[in-house]
Scaffold this active site. Structure first.
Site, PDB file in Angstrom:
ATOM      1  N   PRO A 250      44.739  44.528  48.429  1.00 28.29           N
ATOM      2  CG  PRO A 250      44.013  46.387  47.241  1.00 28.29           C
ATOM      3  CD  PRO A 250      44.563  45.980  48.561  1.00 28.29           C
ATOM      4  CD  GLU A 251      48.590  39.770  46.489  1.00 28.90           C
ATOM      5  OE1 GLU A 251      48.859  38.947  45.623  1.00 28.90           O
ATOM      6  OE2 GLU A 251      49.067  39.748  47.628  1.00 28.90           O
TER       7      GLU A 251
ATOM      8  CE  LYS B 163      49.684  43.052  42.561  1.00 33.24           C
ATOM      9  NZ  LYS B 163      50.821  43.279  43.454  1.00 33.24           N
TER      10      LYS B 163
END
Length: 290
Positions: A2-3, A61
């Site tokens: 995940p970014e 993030k």
DNA sequence: AGATCGCCCTGCTTGC
DNA sequence: TGCAAGCAGGGCGATC
């Protein structure tokens, strides 16, 4: 992996399914998932119990759930493989379930933090007057933040003695950019990852930021990137963006701009993908001394 | 203080 | 078939 776009998708899911609910119970199933919480699992649970959750927020993030009436928040980072799932209470536990948060309402769902590689975690922190958890006060704004200062970013690049991809991944300069989107933005900008930041013109810096924003917005529009089953959004729905990647993971495949075979280079214990023709190295290879 | 690097972790893939 | 090595990689803390 995940970014920023994936984390934003998760934030939206939390805002819809978790904000406004009151915590009825907390179960910490793996100590590493709360390692950033001073005081450990029992203190983490105690800090949450009975608290009403405010509007989910995000920077880079990191995402967090403000705890109403108390000046604190639950801070979360998904790391490499973290997921925040809203599941029916009756659903079978996931193999890598690390934290369970129950609610005191009758909605029949609970929040689960699932994380195979345990790089991610949750923790409770005091918040600063502007609502930011104090633990991430050092994190820069991200490129999608309306208050992000492009001119200041360029000045910071000029002052640093580093290279452009390192700078893009430095969360104190700009947050939310990871290895994938760094390679994508550099490909779009025609910049080699080893270009020194000190030599960038203001126009080049701003153009690069534009590409970072474009690639992030494109990912957001389709719900985030997904490369395998590890990443799913807050309700377990996979995102799709991998077909749109122009650089990352495309070793030996033709550059979508010029057709030259893309290359992969080991870089900082990671990989950098680039087109050797569109993204020329900053300086010729050093000659062997005679 | 800016820059660099090793470490944390699990599961899938690759190679012998 | 079995085992080991390689790979994925964000962020933190130690070090210079």
């Amino acid at each position: 992996m995940p970014e920023l776009p994936e984390v934003e998708v998760v934030r939206r899911g939390l805002e819809r399914w978790v904000s406004g609910r009151t915590v009825g119970g907390v179960e910490v199933l793996h100590p590493r998932a709360v390692r950033r919480h001073i005081g450990g699992g029992s203190d983490f649970a105690a800090g949450l119990l009975g608290r009403r959750i405010g509007t989910a927020r995000r920077r880079g993030k990191y995402l967090w759930l403000p705890l109403e009436d108390g000046g604190s928040a639950v801070l979360g980072h998904l790391g490499m493989s973290g997921q925040l799932l809203v599941q029916p209470e009756a659903a079978v536990d996931e193999k890598h379930l690390r934290i369970r948060i129950r609610f005191g309402d009758g909605l029949g769902t609970e929040l689960r933090f699932v994380d195979q590689r345990t790089f991610g975690g949750l923790s409770v922190h005091d918040t600063t007057p502007d609502g930011l958890p104090d633990a991430i006060a050092h994190i820069a704004r991200d490129p999608l933040d309306p208050a992000f200062d492009d001119a200041a970013f360029h000045r910071a690049l000029r002052l640093r003695r580093t290279t452009i991809k390192r700078a893009l991944l430095d969360q104190s300069l700009v947050s939310g950019v990871g290895n994938i989107y760094a390679d994508e933005a550099l490909w779009r900008a025609g910049l080699h990852y080893d270009r020194p930041t000190a030599g960038l013109t203001r126009a080049r810096s701003v153009e690069l930021l534009g590409h970072v924003r474009d690639v992030m917005n494109a990912a957001l529009a389709v719900g985030g990137t997904s490369f395998d089953s590890l990443y799913v959004n807050v309700n377990g729905e996979s995102g799709y963006f991998d077909r749109s990647l122009d650089a990352y993971g495309r070793e030996d495949e033709p550059c979508r701009r010029c057709g030259t075979a893309m290359r992969r280079r080991p870089w900082m214990n990671r990989s950098s993908y680039f087109c050797p023709r569109c993204q020329r190295p900053p300086r010729p290879l050093p000659r062997v001394a005679s």
